[in-house]
Motif scaffolding. Structure first.
Motif, PDB file in Angstrom:
ATOM      1  N   ALA A   1      -9.968 -35.067  -4.038  1.00 26.28           N
ATOM      2  CA  ALA A   1     -11.164 -34.200  -4.086  1.00 26.28           C
ATOM      3  C   ALA A   1     -12.050 -34.346  -2.858  1.00 26.28           C
ATOM      4  O   ALA A   1     -12.565 -33.345  -2.335  1.00 26.28           O
ATOM      5  CB  ALA A   1     -11.963 -34.485  -5.356  1.00 26.28           C
ATOM      6  N   GLU A   2     -12.223 -35.572  -2.359  1.00 23.24           N
ATOM      7  CA  GLU A   2     -13.182 -35.749  -1.239  1.00 23.24           C
ATOM      8  C   GLU A   2     -12.684 -35.130   0.061  1.00 23.24           C
ATOM      9  O   GLU A   2     -13.476 -34.855   0.957  1.00 23.24           O
ATOM     10  CB  GLU A   2     -13.581 -37.233  -1.064  1.00 23.24           C
ATOM     11  N   ARG A   3     -11.369 -34.879   0.163  1.00 24.71           N
ATOM     12  CA  ARG A   3     -10.829 -34.240   1.381  1.00 24.71           C
ATOM     13  C   ARG A   3     -10.460 -32.774   1.153  1.00 24.71           C
ATOM     14  O   ARG A   3      -9.940 -32.109   2.051  1.00 24.71           O
ATOM     15  CB  ARG A   3      -9.585 -35.015   1.869  1.00 24.71           C
ATOM     16  N   ALA A   4     -10.741 -32.272  -0.054  1.00 23.98           N
ATOM     17  CA  ALA A   4     -10.261 -30.934  -0.428  1.00 23.98           C
ATOM     18  C   ALA A   4     -10.795 -29.850   0.510  1.00 23.98           C
ATOM     19  O   ALA A   4     -10.038 -28.973   0.952  1.00 23.98           O
ATOM     20  CB  ALA A   4     -10.634 -30.620  -1.873  1.00 23.98           C
ATOM     21  N   ALA A   5     -12.095 -29.881   0.856  1.00 21.44           N
ATOM     22  CA  ALA A   5     -12.686 -28.810   1.678  1.00 21.44           C
ATOM     23  C   ALA A   5     -12.037 -28.785   3.070  1.00 21.44           C
ATOM     24  O   ALA A   5     -11.677 -27.721   3.585  1.00 21.44           O
ATOM     25  CB  ALA A   5     -14.186 -29.009   1.779  1.00 21.44           C
ATOM     26  N   GLU A   6     -11.869 -29.968   3.650  1.00 17.01           N
ATOM     27  CA  GLU A   6     -11.277 -30.046   5.003  1.00 17.01           C
ATOM     28  C   GLU A   6      -9.818 -29.550   4.990  1.00 17.01           C
ATOM     29  O   GLU A   6      -9.414 -28.749   5.846  1.00 17.01           O
ATOM     30  CB  GLU A   6     -11.344 -31.513   5.453  1.00 17.01           C
ATOM     31  N   LEU A   7      -9.055 -30.007   4.001  1.00 15.21           N
ATOM     32  CA  LEU A   7      -7.651 -29.588   3.936  1.00 15.21           C
ATOM     33  C   LEU A   7      -7.537 -28.099   3.652  1.00 15.21           C
ATOM     34  O   LEU A   7      -6.670 -27.414   4.213  1.00 15.21           O
ATOM     35  CB  LEU A   7      -6.910 -30.408   2.866  1.00 15.21           C
ATOM     36  N   ALA A   8      -8.434 -27.567   2.807  1.00 14.74           N
ATOM     37  CA  ALA A   8      -8.407 -26.132   2.494  1.00 14.74           C
ATOM     38  C   ALA A   8      -8.650 -25.315   3.762  1.00 14.74           C
ATOM     39  O   ALA A   8      -7.992 -24.287   3.991  1.00 14.74           O
ATOM     40  CB  ALA A   8      -9.452 -25.792   1.432  1.00 14.74           C
ATOM     41  N   ALA A   9      -9.575 -25.775   4.612  1.00 21.60           N
ATOM     42  CA  ALA A   9      -9.866 -25.035   5.853  1.00 21.60           C
ATOM     43  C   ALA A   9      -8.633 -25.016   6.758  1.00 21.60           C
ATOM     44  O   ALA A   9      -8.326 -23.994   7.384  1.00 21.60           O
ATOM     45  CB  ALA A   9     -11.055 -25.679   6.567  1.00 21.60           C
ATOM     46  N   ARG A  10      -7.915 -26.149   6.818  1.00 19.70           N
ATOM     47  CA  ARG A  10      -6.705 -26.188   7.659  1.00 19.70           C
ATOM     48  C   ARG A  10      -5.626 -25.252   7.114  1.00 19.70           C
ATOM     49  O   ARG A  10      -4.943 -24.558   7.866  1.00 19.70           O
ATOM     50  CB  ARG A  10      -6.193 -27.629   7.762  1.00 19.70           C
ATOM     51  N   LEU A  11      -5.479 -25.243   5.781  1.00 17.84           N
ATOM     52  CA  LEU A  11      -4.470 -24.354   5.199  1.00 17.84           C
ATOM     53  C   LEU A  11      -4.847 -22.890   5.403  1.00 17.84           C
ATOM     54  O   LEU A  11      -3.990 -22.047   5.695  1.00 17.84           O
ATOM     55  CB  LEU A  11      -4.301 -24.646   3.693  1.00 17.84           C
TER      56      LEU A  11
ATOM     57  N   SER B   1       6.342 -27.207  -0.548  1.00 19.21           N
ATOM     58  CA  SER B   1       5.989 -28.628  -0.696  1.00 19.21           C
ATOM     59  C   SER B   1       4.468 -28.798  -0.697  1.00 19.21           C
ATOM     60  O   SER B   1       3.943 -29.725  -1.318  1.00 19.21           O
ATOM     61  CB  SER B   1       6.673 -29.487   0.362  1.00 19.21           C
ATOM     62  N   VAL B   2       3.736 -27.886  -0.019  1.00 23.68           N
ATOM     63  CA  VAL B   2       2.268 -27.940  -0.084  1.00 23.68           C
ATOM     64  C   VAL B   2       1.801 -27.631  -1.509  1.00 23.68           C
ATOM     65  O   VAL B   2       0.962 -28.343  -2.074  1.00 23.68           O
ATOM     66  CB  VAL B   2       1.621 -26.939   0.916  1.00 23.68           C
ATOM     67  N   VAL B   3       2.372 -26.575  -2.107  1.00 24.75           N
ATOM     68  CA  VAL B   3       1.993 -26.212  -3.484  1.00 24.75           C
ATOM     69  C   VAL B   3       2.249 -27.397  -4.416  1.00 24.75           C
ATOM     70  O   VAL B   3       1.397 -27.781  -5.226  1.00 24.75           O
ATOM     71  CB  VAL B   3       2.777 -24.959  -3.957  1.00 24.75           C
TER      72      VAL B   3
END
Ligand SMILES: CCCCCCCCCCCCCC(=O)SCCNC(=O)CCNC(=O)[C@H](O)C(C)(C)COP(=O)(O)OP(=O)(O)OC[C@H]1O[C@@H](n2cnc3c(N)ncnc32)[C@H](O)[C@@H]1OP(=O)(O)O
Length: 207
Positions: free
Chosen positions: A37-47, A24-26
């Motif tokens: 896009a503006e939250r992409a870096a933060e979410l990527a770090a959590r993943l 479901s994440v994919v």
């Protein structure tokens, strides 16, 4: 805890729940796209942190590859029907509806991560579904083998977000050579038809 009923399907548990969540994440990553896009870096770090946590549980690769030779694990983690593999859609082949003629049948609806032409399924994904289901048909017919040649006819673009029926049937064997056919369709229409030549190994694939 309430028991699952016909209207409340059983939820996956254990590693299957993990795979379903990853799937479901994919799906959400592709659907959100640049809108996040503006939250992409933060979410990527959590993943990435979650991936690191899972990595710490993983055995050495050679051990894991050894485990994967077990039939039950190859079923659970394969990339088409495997409920434990987030890469699999997964195609539901649990009720094969074997009509007595050796036809195996499965159902799947594919979302945006599987897109090729706009709104439609990538042709390579159709080939993956066909190859795998023909392999299942051969296994059920008692003649498992390696794909030597796979021929596909793409009659119509395969729609995303529509339940598809995937069928495969072992047709004939000539020594180690196995001929198998398959289709992908919906509502009586055939989108893809396939023919495969499979070669049975000289020695069994699994001990
Ligand atoms: C209940 C059970 C459920 C089961 C569930 C299971 C699910 C799993 C589903 C997973 C499914 C996923 C499946 C996958 O993803 S399988 C992965 C993808 N496939 C491969 O990686 C295969 C790679 N190729 C090879 O390993 C070898 O080439 C093979 C093994 C195929 C043959 O090498 P081998 O040394 O063994 O054989 P041979 O050379 O003596 O040839 C033997 C005969 O075959 C004829 N030939 C060979 N190739 C071709 C060709 N391309 N066109 C036409 N003919 C060909 C050849 O002329 C000869 O004929 P003849 O002279 O005797 O007349």
């Amino acid at each position: 805890m309430s028991q699952p009923t016909a209207t409340t399907p059983a939820q996956p548990a254990g590693t299957e729940a993990l795979a379903a969540a990853a799937r479901s994440v994919v799906d959400a990553v592709v659907r959100a796209g640049d809108h996040c896009a503006e939250r992409a870096a933060e979410l990527a770090a959590r993943l990435r942190a979650i991936a690191d946590e899972l990595d710490r549980c993983a055995p050495p690769l050679q051990d894991r590859l050894g485990e994967m030779r077990e039939f039950s694990r190859s079923v659970k983690y394969n990339p088409v029907t495997g409920p434990g593999n987030p890469f699999s859609p997964p195609l539901d082949c649990t009720d094969p509806d074997d009509a007595g003629d050796g036809t195996v049948r499965g159902a799947v609806a594919l979302g945006l991560p599987y897109q090729g032409p706009p709104g439609h399924v990538h042709g390579g994904i159709s080939a993956l579904l066909m190859d795998h289901m023909m392999g299942v048909a051969n296994g059920r017919a008692g003649v498992p083998g390696m794909t030597a040649r796979l021929t596909l006819d793409y009659h119509r673009p395969v729609p995303l977000y529509q339940e598809l029926t995937v069928t495969a049937r072992h047709r004939s064997s000539d020594g180690r050579k196995v001929l198998t056919t398959g289709t992908i369709g919906a509502g009586g229409e055939t989108y893809v038809s396939a023919e495969g030549l499979f070669i049975q190994p000289r020695t069994p694939l699994r001990e």
